[in-house]
Structure formats: C-alpha cells, structure tokens
Design an enzyme around this catalytic site. Structure first.
Site, PDB file in Angstrom:
ATOM      1  CG  ASP A 193     -22.548 -49.674 -17.981  1.00 55.89           C
ATOM      2  OD1 ASP A 193     -23.214 -50.610 -18.423  1.00 55.89           O
ATOM      3  OD2 ASP A 193     -22.616 -48.516 -18.447  1.00 55.89           O
ATOM      4  CB  VAL A 196     -21.982 -52.745 -20.569  1.00 55.64           C
ATOM      5  CG1 VAL A 196     -21.025 -53.926 -20.449  1.00 55.64           C
ATOM      6  CG2 VAL A 196     -21.696 -51.970 -21.849  1.00 55.64           C
ATOM      7  CG  ASP A 197     -23.023 -53.042 -15.115  1.00 53.99           C
ATOM      8  OD1 ASP A 197     -22.103 -53.862 -15.234  1.00 53.99           O
ATOM      9  OD2 ASP A 197     -22.897 -51.981 -14.493  1.00 53.99           O
ATOM     10  CG  LEU A 198     -29.214 -52.838 -17.269  1.00 57.54           C
ATOM     11  CD1 LEU A 198     -30.119 -51.772 -17.877  1.00 57.54           C
ATOM     12  CD2 LEU A 198     -29.854 -53.431 -16.025  1.00 57.54           C
ATOM     13  N   GLY A 250     -26.190 -59.067 -17.344  1.00 52.27           N
ATOM     14  CA  GLY A 250     -27.146 -59.785 -16.513  1.00 52.27           C
ATOM     15  C   GLY A 250     -28.082 -60.650 -17.327  1.00 52.27           C
TER      16      GLY A 250
END
Length: 415
Positions: A159, A187-189, A192
């Site tokens: 991230d 970025v990760d969220l 997802g």
C-alpha cells in the site's frame, strides 16, 4: 412514498443476504482480498477462508491482540476484515492440498487470491490453462501489486509503496512536511472495493453467458484511479499537481479553521454557499468583494480570504456552529478524534459499529432495505471450520486424518 427505515442494528444471523447462495473460496491474505470477501460475506455470500498452515500473516500484526497475555488471540488487524467467514488450512505447495482445493472448487462460484502472479500457474492452478477449462463457470479474482504484465508486472506491491509510486503522496502534505502517506491504507481498501465490484459484475454477466471470467485487480491500477481531480487538472493544463495540504486545487475555501472549542473543516463549493456562510458569520460584505465573488476569484485570492474567515470563525463554538451551518446546507463539520467519531450518536444510529459475543467492528456502509447486510459470524480462529468444510465436500474422517498427517490441512501457527 415514505423512505425505508434505516438499518438500525445488525440483522440476526438467520437473515437472508443479497448474495445468499454465492460460494467464495478466499485464498487471499492481509488486506485487499480479505476486505473484498468480508464485504461479500456481510451480504450473505458464503466465504471459506483458505489459509496457509501458519495462518493469515495479519493474525500476528499486533498489538493489540484479543485474549490475554497467556492466551493471546488474533491481532486487531485480522479481526477488522475477517468476519462472516469460515476458516480452514491448506498447504498448496503440497499435492494433496491442491487436490483438496480442486474438490472445493467444484461447488464454488468465485476464487479470490493474492499470490504473486505466476504462483498459481506454477502449481497447475492458473486460470486460463487449468481452472477455466475444468470449471467454466468459475470467476477467478486475483489481487496483485502491479498485475501480471508490463514493465513492473509480477513484482510485489504494498500500500504505502503504491501511494508513493502512483502520485498520491505527491499531493498529500504541505511544503513543510513534504509528501505524506495517507493515514489509512487507502490503496489496499480501494482495491478491495474495486475487486468487490468486479466480482459482482462478473456474477451478473455470468447469468447471461453461463461463463466465468478472470478479474485482474492490481493495486497500481487502483491507486492511479484515485488521482481525481489532480490528474484531470494535469491532463487539461499540463501543470504538475503540487502538495495541497488541507486545501483543494479547485474549490475555495476548503481548509480547517480554529474555533473557540476546537478545529472545524470548511468546504464551500458554490457561490451561493459562500454568500450564505459569510452572512451567517456576520461578514456579508465579503460576498460583494470582487476578490471573492466567484470560486475562481476566491481561489486566486485565497491568501487574502483565509485570514478574514479565520478571524470570524475563531469567535464561535465549533461544534454548535457546525451543526447550525450543516442545517443550512453548508458542508462544515468539527474535526473529531476517531474515538469521538466511533462513539457519536449518528454512528450508532447508522449501525456503523457492530458488537456481539466479544467482537466489535465497523459496520457495513451498504444499506439494503429488504436484504440487509450484517454480522453473521465473528472472525474465525485458524482452521476453526476445517472438518466442517471438508465433510461438506464429501471427505470422510479417515480422509481428513490422513490429510492432517500429511501436513496438507494441519495448522502450524507460530505463537
């Protein structure tokens, strides 16, 4: 027509969700993939979390941990994105572990994984050559750092590194701080969330074609997609976007201001809103000042405007003023600590905190009137449901004993 009543509490575990009947094998770890499958599980999809023998890495990403010092449980990081799932262990480097996965895929609609591109292929589990011919209805979603092709293809992604490489950090911060990482793993969220959307699109299209497809989700792509409005500005005028701090490149005023009782954030997007703001603050002459007449005027003369607003706002109680201005349709609110935000009455009214059987977590923001999402299962212990899942897939107890002895399904979590 009356508005449906809000989803004021998590529905009981027996409540049907919008995705009831969808079965998902979740081989992903850490954040992007697990966040995606939690969203789908919140709304009724059956999520089988297939972990490596040592478990998802984030089970150990603490403190804080659940439990006690002598009976340490899982880390908060894991607990936060793994509710509504059942857990089992498979060692996919083991031939019999891969055989079990293939058996489970016979009844699966979706496979989610975030192995480095090429890993599944090396195991004989690649989508195009291995899985699609055998399971033509399967939707295979891979979350990776940079995707499987391009100059950075197949490289690992994280991230904070993607925030740096995508340009997100270049506009977050001030000249004094320099570029800053956004405080949440955005970025990760976002990946997802995009993966969730991609899977739902593929499920919808499968109703027409009868076929699954490959959903290619790269953190790099998702980070780039978050660059609005800075990228749009750059495409139009060619100027490199710069650090903006709390200000907005296109809207003025947009910043935090001090009041008698703490800081508030002010965002005024229209000239009508600006006129109403200065009227309520008792400085209506600012609306007639040619320096501040339009948003573009205010943006060019921000340095002159902000001290005048700051002086007027400093005389007020920030919380009371924010409530008054919000009621007037002006987007202004107090800057709250996370503990205050989580404990707010409106947070409770919107069911944005779930609590049950010792579990406490953020609620689902997706409110559906007939098929509400909610808490159906608390986050699982490692391999908690292994035998249950394998028995449903037709494995006898003797088969499961042999798999455990061979090391294909037995947890080996370090404590």
């Amino acid at each position: 027509m009356t508005e449906p009543s809000p989803n004021t509490c998590p529905p009981p575990s027996r409540a049907a969700g919008a995705l009831d009947g969808v079965r998902i094998l979740d081989l992903s770890r850490v954040l992007g993939g697990p966040y995606c499958t939690m969203i789908l599980g919140d709304h009724g999809a059956e999520i089988i979390k297939v972990e490596p023998p040592q478990g998802d890495d984030t089970r150990g990403w603490g403190p804080p941990f659940a439990g006690t010092d002598t009976e340490r449980g899982d880390a908060s990081y894991f607990i936060g994105v793994n509710r509504n799932k059942r857990s089992m262990v498979l060692d996919l480097s083991h031939e019999s572990g891969r055989a079990v996965l293939l058996r489970l895929l016979e009844e699966a609609d979706v496979l989610v994984e975030n192995f480095k591109p090429g890993t599944m292929e090396a195991w004989g589990l690649g989508y195009e050559h291995d899985l699609a011919p055998r399971f033509p209805r399967l939707i295979h979603c891979r979350v990776s750092g940079f995707g499987g092709h391009g100059p950075l293809g197949n490289l690992p992604g994280y991230d904070a590194v993607l925030q740096a490489m995508s340009g997100l950090m270049s506009v977050n911060g001030t000249p004094e701080t320099g570029p800053l990482r956004i405080g949440t793993p955005i970025v990760d969220l976002a990946t997802g969330l995009y993966a969730t959307i991609g899977i739902l699109m593929a499920l919808h299209e499968r109703r027409r074609s009868g076929l699954g497809q490959y959903v290619d989700m790269a953190l790099y792509d998702c980070a780039m997609s978050l660059l609005h409005p800075h990228a749009a500005n750059y495409f139009l005028d060619g100027s490199r976007p710069r650090l903006t701090g709390n200000t907005h490149p296109n809207v003025t005023p947009c910043d935090k201001f001090a009041t008698r009782s703490g800081e508030i954030f002010v965002v005024i997007g229209t000239d009508r809103q600006f006129r109403r703001l200065v009227e309520l603050l008792g400085i209506p002459a600012l609306a007639a000042d040619p320096r501040f007449a339009t948003n573009s005027d205010r943006s060019r003369n921000r340095a002159a405007l902000y001290p005048l607003l700051a002086e007027a706002l400093a005389r007020h109680d920030g919380v009371a003023l924010s409530r008054t201005l919000l009621a007037e349709g002006l987007p202004i609110g107090p800057i709250l600590g996370m503990d205050d935000a989580l404990g707010a009455d409106h947070t409770h009214a919107r069911s944005m905190v779930y609590e049950r059987d010792g579990y406490k977590g953020l609620g689902t923001p997706i409110k559906l009137s007939r098929t509400p999402g909610g808490l159906r299962r608390t986050p699982p212990a490692l391999a908690e449901h292994a035998r249950e899942i394998l028995r449903e897939a037709g494995f006898a107890d003797t088969d499961m004993d042999e798999l455990d002895r061979a090391g294909a399904t037995a947890p080996r979590r370090a404590r």
